[in-house]
Structure formats: structure tokens, C-alpha cells
Design an enzyme around this catalytic site. Sequence first.
Site, PDB file in Angstrom:
ATOM      1  N   GLU A  28       0.836  -1.204   0.000  1.00 32.18           N
ATOM      2  CA  GLU A  28       0.000   0.000   0.000  1.00 32.18           C
ATOM      3  C   GLU A  28       0.871   1.255   0.000  1.00 32.18           C
ATOM      4  O   GLU A  28       1.912   1.303   0.666  1.00 32.18           O
ATOM      5  CB  GLU A  28      -0.877  -0.028   1.258  1.00 32.18           C
ATOM      6  CG  GLU A  28      -1.705   1.200   1.502  1.00 32.18           C
ATOM      7  CD  GLU A  28      -2.350   1.183   2.874  1.00 32.18           C
ATOM      8  OE1 GLU A  28      -3.416   1.804   3.018  1.00 32.18           O
ATOM      9  OE2 GLU A  28      -1.798   0.572   3.805  1.00 32.18           O
ATOM     10  N   HIS A  30       2.478   4.642   0.957  1.00 28.99           N
ATOM     11  CA  HIS A  30       2.713   5.283   2.248  1.00 28.99           C
ATOM     12  C   HIS A  30       3.443   6.611   2.053  1.00 28.99           C
ATOM     13  O   HIS A  30       4.496   6.860   2.650  1.00 28.99           O
ATOM     14  CB  HIS A  30       3.509   4.364   3.172  1.00 28.99           C
ATOM     15  CG  HIS A  30       2.680   3.350   3.890  1.00 28.99           C
ATOM     16  ND1 HIS A  30       2.209   2.204   3.287  1.00 28.99           N
ATOM     17  CD2 HIS A  30       2.194   3.327   5.159  1.00 28.99           C
ATOM     18  CE1 HIS A  30       1.494   1.507   4.160  1.00 28.99           C
ATOM     19  NE2 HIS A  30       1.471   2.162   5.298  1.00 28.99           N
ATOM     20  N   ASP A  39       3.644  -1.773   6.081  1.00 30.49           N
ATOM     21  CA  ASP A  39       2.899  -2.608   7.029  1.00 30.49           C
ATOM     22  C   ASP A  39       3.532  -3.990   7.166  1.00 30.49           C
ATOM     23  O   ASP A  39       3.604  -4.553   8.263  1.00 30.49           O
ATOM     24  CB  ASP A  39       1.447  -2.754   6.589  1.00 30.49           C
ATOM     25  CG  ASP A  39       0.684  -1.437   6.620  1.00 30.49           C
ATOM     26  OD1 ASP A  39       1.160  -0.496   7.274  1.00 30.49           O
ATOM     27  OD2 ASP A  39      -0.390  -1.363   5.998  1.00 30.49           O
ATOM     28  N   HIS A 114      -1.969  -3.921   9.480  1.00 28.94           N
ATOM     29  CA  HIS A 114      -2.780  -3.168   8.523  1.00 28.94           C
ATOM     30  C   HIS A 114      -4.208  -3.123   9.057  1.00 28.94           C
ATOM     31  O   HIS A 114      -4.901  -4.141   9.120  1.00 28.94           O
ATOM     32  CB  HIS A 114      -2.735  -3.843   7.153  1.00 28.94           C
ATOM     33  CG  HIS A 114      -3.539  -3.153   6.086  1.00 28.94           C
ATOM     34  ND1 HIS A 114      -3.276  -1.858   5.677  1.00 28.94           N
ATOM     35  CD2 HIS A 114      -4.598  -3.570   5.341  1.00 28.94           C
ATOM     36  CE1 HIS A 114      -4.129  -1.523   4.720  1.00 28.94           C
ATOM     37  NE2 HIS A 114      -4.946  -2.536   4.515  1.00 28.94           N
ATOM     38  N   GLU A 116      -7.216  -2.300   8.203  1.00 29.31           N
ATOM     39  CA  GLU A 116      -8.398  -2.794   7.507  1.00 29.31           C
ATOM     40  C   GLU A 116      -8.492  -4.320   7.437  1.00 29.31           C
ATOM     41  O   GLU A 116      -9.525  -4.877   7.086  1.00 29.31           O
ATOM     42  CB  GLU A 116      -8.471  -2.208   6.094  1.00 29.31           C
ATOM     43  CG  GLU A 116      -8.863  -0.745   6.035  1.00 29.31           C
ATOM     44  CD  GLU A 116      -7.693   0.208   6.234  1.00 29.31           C
ATOM     45  OE1 GLU A 116      -7.899   1.433   6.179  1.00 29.31           O
ATOM     46  OE2 GLU A 116      -6.553  -0.284   6.453  1.00 29.31           O
ATOM     47  N   HIS A 167      -1.442   7.521   9.134  1.00 24.33           N
ATOM     48  CA  HIS A 167      -0.989   6.765   7.968  1.00 24.33           C
ATOM     49  C   HIS A 167       0.183   7.484   7.336  1.00 24.33           C
ATOM     50  O   HIS A 167       0.071   8.646   6.935  1.00 24.33           O
ATOM     51  CB  HIS A 167      -2.121   6.627   6.945  1.00 24.33           C
ATOM     52  CG  HIS A 167      -1.701   5.891   5.704  1.00 24.33           C
ATOM     53  ND1 HIS A 167      -1.526   4.524   5.684  1.00 24.33           N
ATOM     54  CD2 HIS A 167      -1.384   6.335   4.470  1.00 24.33           C
ATOM     55  CE1 HIS A 167      -1.141   4.160   4.478  1.00 24.33           C
ATOM     56  NE2 HIS A 167      -1.035   5.245   3.725  1.00 24.33           N
ATOM     57  N   GLU A 172       4.353   5.384  11.886  1.00 24.97           N
ATOM     58  CA  GLU A 172       4.888   4.484  10.868  1.00 24.97           C
ATOM     59  C   GLU A 172       6.257   4.933  10.379  1.00 24.97           C
ATOM     60  O   GLU A 172       7.129   4.100  10.108  1.00 24.97           O
ATOM     61  CB  GLU A 172       3.907   4.356   9.703  1.00 24.97           C
ATOM     62  CG  GLU A 172       2.658   3.575  10.079  1.00 24.97           C
ATOM     63  CD  GLU A 172       1.771   3.271   8.892  1.00 24.97           C
ATOM     64  OE1 GLU A 172       1.230   2.155   8.837  1.00 24.97           O
ATOM     65  OE2 GLU A 172       1.611   4.157   8.017  1.00 24.97           O
TER      66      GLU A 172
END
Length: 248
Positions: A28, A30, A39, A114, A116, A167, A172
Amino acid sequence: MKIMHHMTRADFEKAQDNVVVLPVGSTEQHGPHLPLGVDSYIARGISEILSERTGAIVAPTLTYGYKSKPLSGGGPLFKGTIDLNGKTLIDLVYDILCEFARDGYNKIFINNAHFENQAFIEEAMDLACQAFPKLKVVQSNWWDVLDNDTVNKVFSDVPFPGWAFEHAAITETSLMLFLKPELVRKNLIPEDVKAKALPYSVYPARKEMVPECGALAPSKGSSAEKGKLIVDKAIEGFLKIFKDEFNV
């Protein structure tokens, strides 16, 4: 440290009493400064440290996850985000859990990095435990085991925006600076980022819903030291889970 991919069949057959840690991440976007595998790198990195502390076996990392939402990751609005449908993720995790159970492993800890993924992993856990009554599976993540004191230390420079907006931001970025510093493009770290929260979801997602950089909150104040602080607290939380749920 016990890495499943490094073990022989004989090694694996002798280790059935060990907890298996299954790291789950995503592929994904970032932001401009972090790689697509954030992630997955975080899930694996923390899992390997947990293995050093407990002797748990680290299974191969799942590097694809469920679709990120526009206001918690950007969703399909950015190229490089490779998503799974919910049913696909359920089936994938279910099959893996069942395979471990067939091999005699009944204690599995899913380290999910992650957001979701959570509901779909839990559906797979439920179905697998119905199929194998001796199986016990626990899912957790690094952010849910952080206490308020740790959060306050990490967000000493800027207000905490909430986990959905964290995010490609301070946590992160700090985790990657600690776990995989060579993959952080420090010169591209965005500082002035302001996403606007909405009290609803809408599809198809609109490009203007997410800042152009792909991050949802500033990364100002990120550091390897803060990354280590988060990892240390996450390991502390996971060790308590191991003791409470697996008697390890």
C-alpha cells in the site's frame, strides 16, 4: 529467533509446542518517503523481535491485505496499492490456519499491521477454530497495546491525530526509521499535511479526499528513538498476551 522459512522439515516437526506468529501486512502507498511494504516490514520486524524473546516460530509474512479506506490509507486512489477482496483475505488466512492445525500447531498469534485487515482475519479465525476445536488463535497489533504514556511521548511535538490518520505519519515513519532505516527517504518526509475527517464513507472515492502526498498527518518529529519506544511497548504488550492466552 525461529524463522519458519529457515527451518527444515525435521526442525518444524519437533517444534509443535511453540507458538506460531503470523505477520500480516499489506502492499500500500505510504506517501513519498516510505516504501509500499511498510505494514509488512513492521509486522515482520516486530514478530522477529518477539521470536527472540519467546522462541515463537515466525511464519512467512502475508504481504497483501484488504482495501485501505480513503481516509485511513488512500485506498485505490494511488498506484502501487495492491488490494485483496475481503473474501480472498478470509479464505487465505483460513487456509493457512487450517494447515498449521493439521500439522499439530494449536497456538497461533496473528500480528496484524494493517488496520483494515482486522475484521476479515477475525472471520477466518472463527471459521478455523470451528473446524479445529483444539486450535487457539489470537490477533493483535502494535497500536492497540500502546498505553497513553507512550502515545504522549511519541506525539510530543504535534497533537495526536487519531489512529486512522496516522498513515505514513509519525508512528509508521518512526517505526521504519528503527526497523528499516535504509528504506526511508528522509529528504521526502512531508511535514505540513492536513487531511479532513468525514463522518461518513463514500464510494467511489474522490481524489481530493486525500492529500496529494498520500500521507494523512504530518511526520514532523519522527525518529528511530520513537520507533524503538513503540516497538518496546508493543513487545511488552504481546508478551502479556502470550502469558495470558498461551501460558508462555
